[in-house]
Design a protein around this motif. Structure first.
Motif, short mmCIF file in Angstrom:
data_model
loop_
_atom_site.label_atom_id
_atom_site.label_comp_id
_atom_site.label_asym_id
_atom_site.label_seq_id
_atom_site.Cartn_x
_atom_site.Cartn_y
_atom_site.Cartn_z
N MET A 1 0.80 -1.16 0.13
CA MET A 1 -0.01 -0.10 -0.15
C MET A 1 0.83 1.23 0.10
N ALA A 2 0.47 2.20 -0.71
CA ALA A 2 1.07 3.54 -0.87
C ALA A 2 0.29 4.58 -0.88
N SER A 3 0.78 5.96 -0.58
CA SER A 3 -0.13 7.07 -0.46
C SER A 3 0.24 8.10 -1.52
N CYS A 4 -0.27 8.99 -1.85
CA CYS A 4 0.08 10.24 -2.68
C CYS A 4 0.21 11.37 -1.57
N PRO A 5 1.57 11.91 -1.49
CA PRO A 5 1.70 12.97 -0.56
C PRO A 5 0.97 14.30 -0.93
N GLY A 6 0.69 14.40 -2.15
CA GLY A 6 0.04 15.71 -2.64
C GLY A 6 -1.31 15.55 -2.34
N PHE A 7 -1.87 14.54 -1.88
CA PHE A 7 -3.28 14.22 -1.64
C PHE A 7 -3.61 13.48 -0.36
N PRO A 8 -3.59 14.02 0.63
CA PRO A 8 -3.71 13.45 2.24
C PRO A 8 -5.09 12.71 1.91
N GLY A 9 -5.02 11.21 2.60
CA GLY A 9 -5.98 10.25 2.24
C GLY A 9 -6.31 9.53 1.13
N CYS A 10 -5.33 9.78 0.20
CA CYS A 10 -5.32 8.98 -1.04
C CYS A 10 -4.50 8.02 -1.03
N PHE A 11 -5.04 6.64 -0.89
CA PHE A 11 -4.13 5.41 -0.80
C PHE A 11 -4.64 4.66 -1.76
N SER A 12 -3.70 3.63 -2.35
CA SER A 12 -3.88 2.55 -3.35
C SER A 12 -3.05 1.41 -2.92
N GLN A 13 -3.36 0.35 -3.74
CA GLN A 13 -2.45 -0.90 -3.57
C GLN A 13 -2.91 -1.82 -4.96
N GLY A 14 -1.88 -2.65 -4.87
CA GLY A 14 -2.21 -3.55 -6.13
C GLY A 14 -1.09 -4.77 -5.94
N ASP A 15 -1.53 -5.59 -6.60
CA ASP A 15 -0.87 -7.11 -6.62
C ASP A 15 0.39 -6.98 -7.34
N THR A 16 0.46 -6.18 -8.37
CA THR A 16 1.67 -6.00 -9.18
C THR A 16 2.04 -4.54 -9.28
N VAL A 17 3.27 -4.10 -9.61
CA VAL A 17 3.37 -2.71 -9.71
C VAL A 17 2.68 -2.17 -10.92
N GLU A 18 2.06 -2.73 -11.75
CA GLU A 18 1.36 -2.19 -12.83
C GLU A 18 0.13 -1.88 -12.40
N GLU A 19 -0.40 -2.77 -11.77
CA GLU A 19 -1.68 -2.62 -11.00
C GLU A 19 -1.80 -1.52 -10.11
N PHE A 20 -0.61 -1.54 -9.36
CA PHE A 20 -0.73 -0.42 -8.36
C PHE A 20 -0.86 0.93 -8.96
N ILE A 21 0.06 1.24 -10.12
CA ILE A 21 0.10 2.39 -10.71
C ILE A 21 -1.40 2.79 -11.42
N GLU A 22 -1.89 1.78 -11.99
CA GLU A 22 -3.22 2.16 -12.52
C GLU A 22 -4.35 2.32 -11.33
N ASN A 23 -4.43 1.60 -10.13
CA ASN A 23 -5.10 1.81 -8.93
C ASN A 23 -4.80 3.22 -8.41
N GLN A 24 -3.64 3.82 -8.57
CA GLN A 24 -3.18 5.05 -8.01
C GLN A 24 -3.58 6.37 -8.92
N LYS A 25 -3.50 5.81 -9.97
CA LYS A 25 -4.14 7.03 -11.05
C LYS A 25 -5.63 7.20 -10.68
N ARG A 26 -6.34 6.00 -10.61
CA ARG A 26 -7.67 6.01 -10.34
C ARG A 26 -8.06 6.79 -9.06
N ALA A 27 -7.30 6.53 -8.07
CA ALA A 27 -7.56 7.28 -6.77
C ALA A 27 -7.13 8.89 -6.92
#
Length: 68
Positions: free
Chosen positions: A1-27
């Motif tokens: 799991m990771a967060s985006c420092p520019g957006f407090p409370g904006c967290f995402s996760q994924g089973d792969t790096v690619e999935e995480f990146i896509e989920n983070q973009k959506r978040a």
């Protein structure tokens, strides 16, 4: 799991790096949409407090968004 420092409370996760990146973009997109919605609501509230009808029309006209 990771967060985006520019957006407090904006967290995402994924089973792969690619999935995480896509989920983070959506978040981030959801966070931006929420910020825009809050801004527009606040902007319209301030417009509605204006007693002058012409000023209200002008203010609402400024809220017309065609594209980003």
């Amino acid at each position: 799991m990771a967060s985006c420092p520019g957006f407090p409370g904006c967290f995402s996760q994924g089973d792969t790096v690619e999935e995480f990146i896509e989920n983070q973009k959506r978040a981030i997109q959801v966070c931006l949409e929420s910020c825009l919605e809050s801004f527009l609501k606040s902007f319209l509230k301030s417009c509605l407090k204006s007693p002058a009808e012409d000023e209200l029309r002008e203010c609402i006209g400024k809220c017309s968004l065609t594209s980003f």
